[in-house]
Write an enzyme that holds these catalytic residues in place. Sequence first.
Site, PDB file in Angstrom:
ATOM      1  N   GLU A  61      44.500  38.456  41.812  1.00 35.71           N
ATOM      2  CA  GLU A  61      45.910  37.828  41.551  1.00 35.71           C
ATOM      3  C   GLU A  61      46.800  38.620  42.434  1.00 35.71           C
ATOM      4  O   GLU A  61      46.878  40.063  42.060  1.00 35.71           O
ATOM      5  CB  GLU A  61      46.389  37.993  40.019  1.00 35.71           C
ATOM      6  CG  GLU A  61      45.518  36.992  39.036  1.00 35.71           C
ATOM      7  CD  GLU A  61      46.009  37.068  37.553  1.00 35.71           C
ATOM      8  OE1 GLU A  61      46.494  36.288  36.978  1.00 35.71           O
ATOM      9  OE2 GLU A  61      45.545  38.081  37.080  1.00 35.71           O
ATOM     10  N   GLU A  99      36.305  34.759  32.877  1.00 39.92           N
ATOM     11  CA  GLU A  99      37.310  34.568  33.965  1.00 39.92           C
ATOM     12  C   GLU A  99      37.167  35.622  34.744  1.00 39.92           C
ATOM     13  O   GLU A  99      36.683  36.614  34.555  1.00 39.92           O
ATOM     14  CB  GLU A  99      38.875  34.533  33.205  1.00 39.92           C
ATOM     15  CG  GLU A  99      39.590  34.481  34.404  1.00 39.92           C
ATOM     16  CD  GLU A  99      41.230  34.496  33.675  1.00 39.92           C
ATOM     17  OE1 GLU A  99      42.231  34.455  34.403  1.00 39.92           O
ATOM     18  OE2 GLU A  99      41.285  34.001  32.581  1.00 39.92           O
TER      19      GLU A  99
END
Length: 267
Positions: free
Chosen positions: A144, A140
């Site tokens: 964010e 990943e």
Amino acid sequence: MMTSTNHARKLGLVSLALLGACFIPQAASAQDDQPTGGSFVDNFERLDTSRWYVSDGWNNGPHQNCTWSRKQVGIKDGVLQLQFIQSKTGERNYACGEIQTTKRYGYGTYEARYRTATGSGLNSAFFTYIGPTDKKPHDEIDFEVLGKNAGQVQVNQYISAKGGNEKLVPVVGGADQGFNDYAFVWEKDRLRYYVNGKLVQEVTDPSKIPTNAQKIFFSLWGTDTLSGWMGKFAYSGQPATMQVKRVAFTASGEKCLFPESITCKLD
């Protein structure tokens, strides 16, 4: 920090035969998992369902206080809209929006121009992910923006489910107050993160750089339990919206695809 390991578990609904049929040959690389998608720019004039799968009807676990709903995903005036709204949906009292690509992408430059949602306890995310549902390790790469402080964005990456690479970097003026450009350049031996064209993080340790081709995601979700990370959840009474104007992927070695692309400026 907490990031769901189940982002792609429902994409199994998309036929594996479709993924195979859409395979685009690329130059050989050291990537563990060869990509199936090539370079593209999407300005969201419409939601291209051959490129995007809309998450619908489930949640990522007890930490998530909303259910993914296709009703919270739409296009308005050439902008992708992902909403978080109070609405009993599935097992949750809130509904939220997420899209993910149907193909996997490898080494190259990933770019998005978007405005994040406002609200403590919300997470506006642009990231790539692959994992067990696709019979791959959990890799990943993340941007964010956590609702407790929209003046910064967290960058992070997971390699075979191992994280701990978080860094918070400022977003001048606030990520929820206007559109900003977020990009990462993923290479075999280097991973670079950019915010509005400025290098904010560079990773050169091979053990901290993912190797498996991944899908591209945009998501907006909330939590009642991860208050230390995302802030204490408090619904404002009005829908919260993440807006995306553009996303692009430029495969390694290819020319820049649009004038504003960071690949036009990089060595």
